[in-house]
Design a protein around this motif. Structure first.
Motif, PDB file in Angstrom:
ATOM      1  N   GLN A 145      15.490  32.925  85.879  1.00 38.69           N
ATOM      2  CA  GLN A 145      15.994  31.923  84.954  1.00 38.69           C
ATOM      3  C   GLN A 145      16.139  32.562  83.579  1.00 38.69           C
ATOM      4  N   ILE A 146      17.339  32.575  83.033  1.00 38.55           N
ATOM      5  CA  ILE A 146      17.552  33.131  81.705  1.00 38.55           C
ATOM      6  C   ILE A 146      18.328  32.109  80.879  1.00 38.55           C
ATOM      7  N   PRO A 147      18.217  32.147  79.551  1.00 35.87           N
ATOM      8  CA  PRO A 147      18.993  31.228  78.716  1.00 35.87           C
ATOM      9  C   PRO A 147      20.486  31.406  78.953  1.00 35.87           C
ATOM     10  N   TYR A 148      21.180  30.313  79.093  1.00 35.41           N
ATOM     11  CA  TYR A 148      22.611  30.382  79.334  1.00 35.41           C
ATOM     12  C   TYR A 148      23.338  31.013  78.161  1.00 35.41           C
ATOM     13  N   ALA A 149      22.791  30.828  76.968  1.00 43.24           N
ATOM     14  CA  ALA A 149      23.393  31.435  75.783  1.00 43.24           C
ATOM     15  C   ALA A 149      23.423  32.950  75.899  1.00 43.24           C
ATOM     16  N   SER A 150      22.408  33.536  76.517  1.00 44.71           N
ATOM     17  CA  SER A 150      22.382  34.983  76.698  1.00 44.71           C
ATOM     18  C   SER A 150      23.507  35.435  77.604  1.00 44.71           C
ATOM     19  N   GLU A 151      23.783  34.662  78.629  1.00 40.26           N
ATOM     20  CA  GLU A 151      24.880  35.000  79.537  1.00 40.26           C
ATOM     21  C   GLU A 151      26.232  34.888  78.837  1.00 40.26           C
ATOM     22  N   VAL A 152      26.354  33.906  77.935  1.00 44.36           N
ATOM     23  CA  VAL A 152      27.594  33.755  77.176  1.00 44.36           C
ATOM     24  C   VAL A 152      27.828  34.982  76.289  1.00 44.36           C
ATOM     25  N   LEU A 153      26.775  35.425  75.609  1.00 41.06           N
ATOM     26  CA  LEU A 153      26.904  36.597  74.752  1.00 41.06           C
ATOM     27  C   LEU A 153      27.287  37.826  75.568  1.00 41.06           C
ATOM     28  N   ARG A 154      26.713  37.944  76.744  1.00 42.13           N
ATOM     29  CA  ARG A 154      27.040  39.082  77.593  1.00 42.13           C
ATOM     30  C   ARG A 154      28.475  38.992  78.099  1.00 42.13           C
ATOM     31  N   SER A 155      28.928  37.785  78.408  1.00 44.81           N
ATOM     32  CA  SER A 155      30.297  37.618  78.902  1.00 44.81           C
ATOM     33  C   SER A 155      31.329  37.947  77.835  1.00 44.81           C
ATOM     34  N   TYR A 156      30.937  37.841  76.564  1.00 44.36           N
ATOM     35  CA  TYR A 156      31.829  38.218  75.472  1.00 44.36           C
ATOM     36  C   TYR A 156      31.687  39.697  75.113  1.00 44.36           C
ATOM     37  N   ALA A 157      30.507  40.271  75.313  1.00 49.98           N
ATOM     38  CA  ALA A 157      30.269  41.649  74.890  1.00 49.98           C
ATOM     39  C   ALA A 157      30.947  42.664  75.803  1.00 49.98           C
ATOM     40  N   PHE A 158      30.823  42.488  77.109  1.00 48.72           N
ATOM     41  CA  PHE A 158      31.368  43.476  78.037  1.00 48.72           C
ATOM     42  C   PHE A 158      32.889  43.642  77.933  1.00 48.72           C
ATOM     43  N   PRO A 159      33.677  42.580  77.772  1.00 49.45           N
ATOM     44  CA  PRO A 159      35.128  42.771  77.642  1.00 49.45           C
ATOM     45  C   PRO A 159      35.555  43.499  76.380  1.00 49.45           C
ATOM     46  N   LEU A 160      34.641  43.649  75.411  1.00 51.98           N
ATOM     47  CA  LEU A 160      35.007  44.366  74.195  1.00 51.98           C
ATOM     48  C   LEU A 160      35.282  45.846  74.471  1.00 51.98           C
ATOM     49  N   VAL A 161      34.650  46.393  75.515  1.00 50.33           N
ATOM     50  CA  VAL A 161      34.849  47.809  75.835  1.00 50.33           C
ATOM     51  C   VAL A 161      36.290  48.074  76.282  1.00 50.33           C
ATOM     52  N   PRO A 162      36.803  47.361  77.306  1.00 49.10           N
ATOM     53  CA  PRO A 162      38.221  47.576  77.657  1.00 49.10           C
ATOM     54  C   PRO A 162      39.179  47.173  76.540  1.00 49.10           C
ATOM     55  N   LEU A 163      38.781  46.201  75.717  1.00 42.15           N
ATOM     56  CA  LEU A 163      39.623  45.809  74.581  1.00 42.15           C
ATOM     57  C   LEU A 163      39.802  46.980  73.614  1.00 42.15           C
ATOM     58  N   VAL A 164      38.703  47.598  73.217  1.00 43.39           N
ATOM     59  CA  VAL A 164      38.762  48.705  72.262  1.00 43.39           C
ATOM     60  C   VAL A 164      39.487  49.909  72.864  1.00 43.39           C
ATOM     61  N   MET A 165      39.209  50.216  74.121  1.00 45.50           N
ATOM     62  CA  MET A 165      39.848  51.378  74.745  1.00 45.50           C
ATOM     63  C   MET A 165      41.347  51.150  74.934  1.00 45.50           C
ATOM     64  N   THR A 166      41.727  49.960  75.348  1.00 42.36           N
ATOM     65  CA  THR A 166      43.151  49.652  75.506  1.00 42.36           C
ATOM     66  C   THR A 166      43.860  49.707  74.168  1.00 42.36           C
ATOM     67  N   LEU A 167      43.213  49.164  73.143  1.00 50.21           N
ATOM     68  CA  LEU A 167      43.768  49.211  71.790  1.00 50.21           C
ATOM     69  C   LEU A 167      43.954  50.655  71.324  1.00 50.21           C
ATOM     70  N   THR A 168      42.979  51.507  71.620  1.00 55.68           N
ATOM     71  CA  THR A 168      43.051  52.910  71.215  1.00 55.68           C
ATOM     72  C   THR A 168      44.186  53.632  71.940  1.00 55.68           C
ATOM     73  N   VAL A 169      44.355  53.335  73.228  1.00 58.08           N
ATOM     74  CA  VAL A 169      45.453  53.929  73.994  1.00 58.08           C
ATOM     75  C   VAL A 169      46.802  53.508  73.406  1.00 58.08           C
ATOM     76  N   SER A 170      46.955  52.221  73.152  1.00 56.18           N
ATOM     77  CA  SER A 170      48.226  51.725  72.623  1.00 56.18           C
ATOM     78  C   SER A 170      48.504  52.294  71.238  1.00 56.18           C
ATOM     79  N   PHE A 171      47.447  52.472  70.442  1.00 53.75           N
ATOM     80  CA  PHE A 171      47.614  53.053  69.105  1.00 53.75           C
ATOM     81  C   PHE A 171      48.075  54.502  69.209  1.00 53.75           C
ATOM     82  N   MET A 172      47.498  55.263  70.139  1.00 56.69           N
ATOM     83  CA  MET A 172      47.913  56.640  70.336  1.00 56.69           C
ATOM     84  C   MET A 172      49.377  56.704  70.759  1.00 56.69           C
ATOM     85  N   ILE A 173      49.768  55.834  71.688  1.00 56.60           N
ATOM     86  CA  ILE A 173      51.149  55.812  72.165  1.00 56.60           C
ATOM     87  C   ILE A 173      52.097  55.466  71.023  1.00 56.60           C
ATOM     88  N   SER A 174      51.641  54.609  70.116  1.00 56.95           N
ATOM     89  CA  SER A 174      52.467  54.214  68.974  1.00 56.95           C
ATOM     90  C   SER A 174      52.781  55.393  68.060  1.00 56.95           C
TER      91      SER A 174
END
Length: 261
Positions: A145-174
């Motif tokens: 049993q864990i606080p649901y708020a912790s799961e929400v924070l994790r669900s937002y944190a993990f997608p930041l990695v592909p977001l930053v990497m995709t942004l970096t790739v697109s910036f390089m291509i630009s």
């Protein structure tokens, strides 16, 4: 440097495209809120909506790739690069100010989604349910049993990695293409093709070195790695190497770029 960043941010937010992107995400969030309220009773509370709304970060990633793929290429396609490079600052300062501006745009967009989902979810669904049972499957395979708020924070944190990497790739291509439309098209193509390529090449041992095989860090916390020979430390190192290489390529390309139009 700060003045350059502010100037690039002003360019981003002056464009109607930016506010169209924001409007699309907010409308998608509203539709998601109605869907959660009517169709998913166990998740019909503020934390449930916030956890579900984290899926919209994929949409933000696409929009960030569009902005990142355009921010350098458009300067050369429109001819404004000549005016930009006449400033008494180095080319690298100009380049990094553009990257930081796009990065701030993307992270700010995610923050806006987070806050908006909390406000909208609370107003429509109620602010209760701050802690709820969550079936966490760890290495010991025992639910906890864990606080649901912790799961929400994790669900937002993990997608930041592909977001930053995709942004970096697109910036390089630009920095590599003079045409902003071509840079955007290639960036979005790579975004959607990444997972397909990893799946298609999964039978090869070197598949684990592909960028998009390592962007999903959540695999090490739930379910285990998707490919053999991978670990959290391995993926972090691979991501850092790619990040540095992308910026080196962007820097070299921008420094050697011919400003003639």
């Amino acid at each position: 440097m700060w003045g350059l960043i502010l100037n690039e941010n002003a360019k981003i937010y002056r464009r109607s495209r930016t506010w169209i992107f924001v409007g699309i995400v907010m409308l998608a969030l509203l539709a998601l809120c109605m869907l959660v309220r009517k169709s998913i009773p166990p998740s019909a509370h503020v934390w449930g909506l916030m956890n579900t709304s984290s899926g919209l970060i994929t949409l933000i990633t696409i929009f960030a790739a569009v902005v990142g793929g355009d921010i350098v290429a458009s300067e050369f396609s429109t001819g404004t690069a000549k005016l930009l490079l006449t400033r008494p600052v180095s080319r690298l300062q100009i380049l990094w100010s553009k990257y930081i501006a796009v990065l701030l745009f993307a992270l700010g967009f995610v923050a806006l989604l987070f806050v908006a989902s909390w406000i909208l979810g609370g107003l429509v669904l109620g602010f209760d349910g701050a802690t709820m049972p969550y079936q966490y499957v760890g290495s010991n395979q025992e639910p906890a049993q864990i606080p649901y708020a912790s799961e929400v924070l994790r669900s937002y944190a993990f997608p930041l990695v592909p977001l930053v990497m995709t942004l970096t790739v697109s910036f390089m291509i630009s920095t590599l293409f003079r045409s902003s439309s071509l840079a955007i098209a290639v960036s979005i193509l790579l975004l959607f093709a990444g997972t397909v390529v990893v799946t298609a090449l999964s039978r090869y041992t070197w598949d684990k070195y592909i960028l998009f095989a390592n962007t999903n860090l959540s695999q090490y916390f739930v379910g285990g790695p998707s490919l053999k020979g991978m670990s959290l430390g391995f993926s972090v190192v691979v991501l850092i190497v790619y990040f540095v290489v992308f910026h080196l390529v962007a820097a070299i390309a921008f420094r050697k770029r011919d400003v003639a139009v």
